[in-house]
Design a protein around this motif. Structure first.
Motif, PDB file in Angstrom:
ATOM      1  N   ALA A 117       6.465  -0.920  -8.771  1.00  0.00           N
ATOM      2  CA  ALA A 117       6.869  -1.776  -9.890  1.00  0.00           C
ATOM      3  C   ALA A 117       8.062  -2.650  -9.521  1.00  0.00           C
ATOM      4  O   ALA A 117       8.193  -3.782 -10.012  1.00  0.00           O
ATOM      5  CB  ALA A 117       7.187  -0.928 -11.117  1.00  0.00           C
ATOM      6  N   ARG A 118       8.951  -2.154  -8.657  1.00  0.00           N
ATOM      7  CA  ARG A 118      10.148  -2.890  -8.290  1.00  0.00           C
ATOM      8  C   ARG A 118       9.998  -3.689  -7.004  1.00  0.00           C
ATOM      9  O   ARG A 118      10.932  -4.371  -6.588  1.00  0.00           O
ATOM     10  CB  ARG A 118      11.313  -1.900  -8.137  1.00  0.00           C
TER      11      ARG A 118
ATOM     12  N   ALA B  35       9.592  -3.759 -22.710  1.00  0.00           N
ATOM     13  CA  ALA B  35      10.674  -3.774 -21.712  1.00  0.00           C
ATOM     14  C   ALA B  35      10.152  -4.101 -20.318  1.00  0.00           C
ATOM     15  O   ALA B  35      10.944  -4.270 -19.387  1.00  0.00           O
ATOM     16  CB  ALA B  35      11.380  -2.429 -21.688  1.00  0.00           C
ATOM     17  N   ASN B  36       8.816  -4.185 -20.155  1.00  0.00           N
ATOM     18  CA  ASN B  36       8.184  -4.485 -18.869  1.00  0.00           C
ATOM     19  C   ASN B  36       8.630  -3.481 -17.800  1.00  0.00           C
ATOM     20  O   ASN B  36       9.017  -3.853 -16.696  1.00  0.00           O
ATOM     21  CB  ASN B  36       8.518  -5.911 -18.430  1.00  0.00           C
ATOM     22  N   SER B  37       8.542  -2.186 -18.154  1.00  0.00           N
ATOM     23  CA  SER B  37       9.006  -1.174 -17.214  1.00  0.00           C
ATOM     24  C   SER B  37       8.247   0.138 -17.428  1.00  0.00           C
ATOM     25  O   SER B  37       7.692   0.391 -18.507  1.00  0.00           O
ATOM     26  CB  SER B  37      10.508  -0.934 -17.370  1.00  0.00           C
ATOM     27  N   LEU B  38       8.222   0.951 -16.377  1.00  0.00           N
ATOM     28  CA  LEU B  38       7.659   2.290 -16.449  1.00  0.00           C
ATOM     29  C   LEU B  38       8.782   3.270 -16.769  1.00  0.00           C
ATOM     30  O   LEU B  38       9.882   3.180 -16.214  1.00  0.00           O
ATOM     31  CB  LEU B  38       7.005   2.662 -15.116  1.00  0.00           C
ATOM     32  N   VAL B  39       8.493   4.204 -17.674  1.00  0.00           N
ATOM     33  CA  VAL B  39       9.496   5.194 -18.066  1.00  0.00           C
ATOM     34  C   VAL B  39       8.885   6.586 -17.898  1.00  0.00           C
ATOM     35  O   VAL B  39       7.679   6.781 -18.050  1.00  0.00           O
ATOM     36  CB  VAL B  39       9.969   4.985 -19.514  1.00  0.00           C
ATOM     37  N   SER B  40       9.721   7.530 -17.576  1.00  0.00           N
ATOM     38  CA  SER B  40       9.302   8.914 -17.385  1.00  0.00           C
ATOM     39  C   SER B  40       9.566   9.708 -18.652  1.00  0.00           C
ATOM     40  O   SER B  40      10.636   9.608 -19.252  1.00  0.00           O
ATOM     41  CB  SER B  40      10.079   9.523 -16.215  1.00  0.00           C
ATOM     42  N   THR B  41       8.554  10.498 -19.064  1.00  0.00           N
ATOM     43  CA  THR B  41       8.708  11.332 -20.260  1.00  0.00           C
ATOM     44  C   THR B  41       8.378  12.775 -19.910  1.00  0.00           C
ATOM     45  O   THR B  41       7.638  13.037 -18.978  1.00  0.00           O
ATOM     46  CB  THR B  41       7.787  10.859 -21.385  1.00  0.00           C
TER      47      THR B  41
ATOM     48  N   PHE C  64       3.064 -11.443  -0.753  1.00  0.00           N
ATOM     49  CA  PHE C  64       1.619 -11.524  -0.547  1.00  0.00           C
ATOM     50  C   PHE C  64       0.962 -12.176  -1.758  1.00  0.00           C
ATOM     51  O   PHE C  64       1.355 -11.930  -2.899  1.00  0.00           O
ATOM     52  CB  PHE C  64       1.034 -10.129  -0.323  1.00  0.00           C
ATOM     53  N   PRO C  65      -0.062 -13.004  -1.533  1.00  0.00           N
ATOM     54  CA  PRO C  65      -0.721 -13.691  -2.650  1.00  0.00           C
ATOM     55  C   PRO C  65      -1.256 -12.720  -3.704  1.00  0.00           C
ATOM     56  O   PRO C  65      -1.806 -11.667  -3.368  1.00  0.00           O
ATOM     57  CB  PRO C  65      -1.881 -14.433  -1.964  1.00  0.00           C
ATOM     58  N   PHE C  66      -1.064 -13.059  -4.967  1.00  0.00           N
ATOM     59  CA  PHE C  66      -1.574 -12.342  -6.133  1.00  0.00           C
ATOM     60  C   PHE C  66      -0.902 -10.981  -6.344  1.00  0.00           C
ATOM     61  O   PHE C  66      -1.139 -10.325  -7.354  1.00  0.00           O
ATOM     62  CB  PHE C  66      -3.099 -12.145  -6.033  1.00  0.00           C
ATOM     63  N   ALA C  67      -0.022 -10.554  -5.434  1.00  0.00           N
ATOM     64  CA  ALA C  67       0.519  -9.198  -5.509  1.00  0.00           C
ATOM     65  C   ALA C  67       1.346  -8.979  -6.772  1.00  0.00           C
ATOM     66  O   ALA C  67       1.288  -7.909  -7.379  1.00  0.00           O
ATOM     67  CB  ALA C  67       1.338  -8.885  -4.266  1.00  0.00           C
ATOM     68  N   ARG C  68       2.129  -9.971  -7.175  1.00  0.00           N
ATOM     69  CA  ARG C  68       2.951  -9.795  -8.367  1.00  0.00           C
ATOM     70  C   ARG C  68       2.069  -9.558  -9.601  1.00  0.00           C
ATOM     71  O   ARG C  68       2.353  -8.679 -10.424  1.00  0.00           O
ATOM     72  CB  ARG C  68       3.859 -11.008  -8.577  1.00  0.00           C
ATOM     73  N   ALA C  69       1.002 -10.343  -9.730  1.00  0.00           N
ATOM     74  CA  ALA C  69       0.079 -10.154 -10.854  1.00  0.00           C
ATOM     75  C   ALA C  69      -0.623  -8.801 -10.756  1.00  0.00           C
ATOM     76  O   ALA C  69      -0.838  -8.125 -11.772  1.00  0.00           O
ATOM     77  CB  ALA C  69      -0.946 -11.278 -10.890  1.00  0.00           C
ATOM     78  N   ALA C  70      -0.979  -8.384  -9.537  1.00  0.00           N
ATOM     79  CA  ALA C  70      -1.658  -7.097  -9.352  1.00  0.00           C
ATOM     80  C   ALA C  70      -0.747  -5.937  -9.741  1.00  0.00           C
ATOM     81  O   ALA C  70      -1.203  -4.961 -10.359  1.00  0.00           O
ATOM     82  CB  ALA C  70      -2.110  -6.948  -7.903  1.00  0.00           C
ATOM     83  N   ILE C  71       0.538  -6.027  -9.399  1.00  0.00           N
ATOM     84  CA  ILE C  71       1.485  -4.974  -9.778  1.00  0.00           C
ATOM     85  C   ILE C  71       1.560  -4.854 -11.294  1.00  0.00           C
ATOM     86  O   ILE C  71       1.539  -3.749 -11.853  1.00  0.00           O
ATOM     87  CB  ILE C  71       2.867  -5.265  -9.171  1.00  0.00           C
ATOM     88  N   ARG C  72       1.615  -5.983 -11.985  1.00  0.00           N
ATOM     89  CA  ARG C  72       1.659  -5.948 -13.451  1.00  0.00           C
ATOM     90  C   ARG C  72       0.378  -5.337 -14.029  1.00  0.00           C
ATOM     91  O   ARG C  72       0.430  -4.530 -14.969  1.00  0.00           O
ATOM     92  CB  ARG C  72       1.879  -7.362 -13.997  1.00  0.00           C
TER      93      ARG C  72
ATOM     94  N   TRP D 213       0.829  -1.209   0.000  1.00  0.00           N
ATOM     95  CA  TRP D 213       0.000   0.000   0.000  1.00  0.00           C
ATOM     96  C   TRP D 213       0.864   1.260   0.000  1.00  0.00           C
ATOM     97  O   TRP D 213       0.602   2.202  -0.752  1.00  0.00           O
ATOM     98  CB  TRP D 213      -0.962   0.030   1.189  1.00  0.00           C
ATOM     99  N   ARG D 214       1.898   1.296   0.825  1.00  0.00           N
ATOM    100  CA  ARG D 214       2.775   2.473   0.845  1.00  0.00           C
ATOM    101  C   ARG D 214       3.390   2.718  -0.521  1.00  0.00           C
ATOM    102  O   ARG D 214       3.466   3.863  -0.991  1.00  0.00           O
ATOM    103  CB  ARG D 214       3.873   2.309   1.906  1.00  0.00           C
ATOM    104  N   ALA D 215       3.837   1.648  -1.187  1.00  0.00           N
ATOM    105  CA  ALA D 215       4.441   1.789  -2.507  1.00  0.00           C
ATOM    106  C   ALA D 215       3.411   2.250  -3.533  1.00  0.00           C
ATOM    107  O   ALA D 215       3.710   3.082  -4.405  1.00  0.00           O
ATOM    108  CB  ALA D 215       5.071   0.465  -2.939  1.00  0.00           C
ATOM    109  N   TYR D 216       2.196   1.733  -3.440  1.00  0.00           N
ATOM    110  CA  TYR D 216       1.123   2.147  -4.351  1.00  0.00           C
ATOM    111  C   TYR D 216       0.813   3.633  -4.191  1.00  0.00           C
ATOM    112  O   TYR D 216       0.512   4.322  -5.183  1.00  0.00           O
ATOM    113  CB  TYR D 216      -0.131   1.315  -4.064  1.00  0.00           C
TER     114      TYR D 216
END
Length: 304
Positions: free
Chosen positions: A158-159, A298-304, A164-172, A146-149
């Motif tokens: 993202a990193r 690239a499976n990543s967030l980038v800043s523009t 926690f269950p399902f968390a990796r899929a939820a992050i994606r 939650w803090r990271a969100y």
């Protein structure tokens, strides 16, 4: 014992024979500013949910009061589903919850199981018996999620390496809500426009987009879907057209514009056509701020 149910759909089918009190968490933490004061959150979110800011604030206070009372119970059983909607709500609830024992019912969502609210009441006692006790480590990871969100830099989530269950899929799934570097649409918007090859009623479009495949694990409801469609009508070159848009969204008929075809092909960036004002957790996506976009390749967030 206290049962915390994520939404009224579950409450409608939750059986009486199960022991303990029941309460419903009704907020949508995947929408709006995550850690802003309640007035700011209500001002942004209430119009998208079709309620007044006062009504939203009242519901928010009731939800927090319910979580504060949870410590009076010897066990709190959380009833949530493995979709993004429920996952983010669950992280928030666990970040606010103080109880001696916390258990979790957390079924998968798929073509056979559309959610707790779609189950027969007779199934709930078995799910209750199969509930999982959450360890201090589990709860700690949910609070870290939650803090990271809620951080203004989405790379914190993202990193994150969750347990926690399902968390990796939820992050994606959450990362896919950021505008693509290829065309400026998020993944739900892209799939909606790609599906919309004719004029179709709102309810049929909602079912077509969310009823199967990976999009059902977003867990969004029709109110959220309608708000997304309204966003696609904004700007000088709208991507969809809505017949009788002033009517309740259940009466809408929706079609795709020529501009949408240019965006889907990658010839035009959606963000060049329409304004962006969206909250994704702690990230405020708008032209005046740092803009984060999703690079699926690239499976990543980038800043523009």
């Amino acid at each position: 014992m206290l049962h915390v149910l994520n939404g009224d759909a579950t409450a409608a089918v939750f059986p009486d024979p199960l022991p303990g009190e029941r309460a419903v968490w009704r907020d949508i933490m995947m929408e709006g500013p995550a850690d802003s004061d309640i007035a700011t959150r209500a001002a942004w979110l209430a119009p998208r949910l079709g309620v007044t800011p006062d009504a939203y604030e009242q519901r928010w206070r009731e939800g927090l009061a319910m979580l504060a009372r949870a410590k009076e119970h010897d066990e709190v059983v959380l009833w949530f589903e493995r979709d993004l909607f429920c996952a983010i709500n669950l992280w928030f609830v666990l970040a606010r919850l103080d109880a001696p024992r916390v258990s979790l019912v957390f079924p998968e969502v798929n073509d056979d199981v559309r959610g707790l609210g779609a189950l027969e009441p007779s199934v709930f006692p078995l799910l209750f018996e199969q509930r999982s006790a959450l360890s201090a480590r589990d709860v700690g990871d949910a609070r870290a999620l939650w803090r990271a969100y809620a951080e203004p830099d989405p790379r914190h989530l993202a990193r994150h390496e969750p347990i926690f269950p399902f968390a990796r899929a939820a992050i994606r799934l959450h990362c896919g809500r950021f505008p693509s570097i290829t065309h400026g649409l998020d993944e739900l918007e892209y799939d909606t426009l790609a599906t919309l090859d004719d004029t179709v009623a709102f309810s049929a479009l909602f079912r077509r987009v969310t009823a199967g495949g990976w999009l059902q694990t977003l867990g969004i409801g029709d109110v959220q879907f309608a708000a997304m469609l309204r966003d696609l009508t904004a700007g000088p070159a709208p991507l969809i057209a809505i017949d009788d848009a002033q009517q309740p969204f259940g009466r809408w008929r929706v079609s795709r514009t020529a501009a949408a075809k240019d965006v889907l092909s990658g010839r035009v960036d959606r963000l060049a056509l329409s304004p962006l004002d969206r909250w994704l957790g702690g990230v405020h996506l708008r032209r005046s701020d740092r803009l984060w976009r999703w690079d699926a390749e690239a499976n990543s967030l980038v800043s523009t």
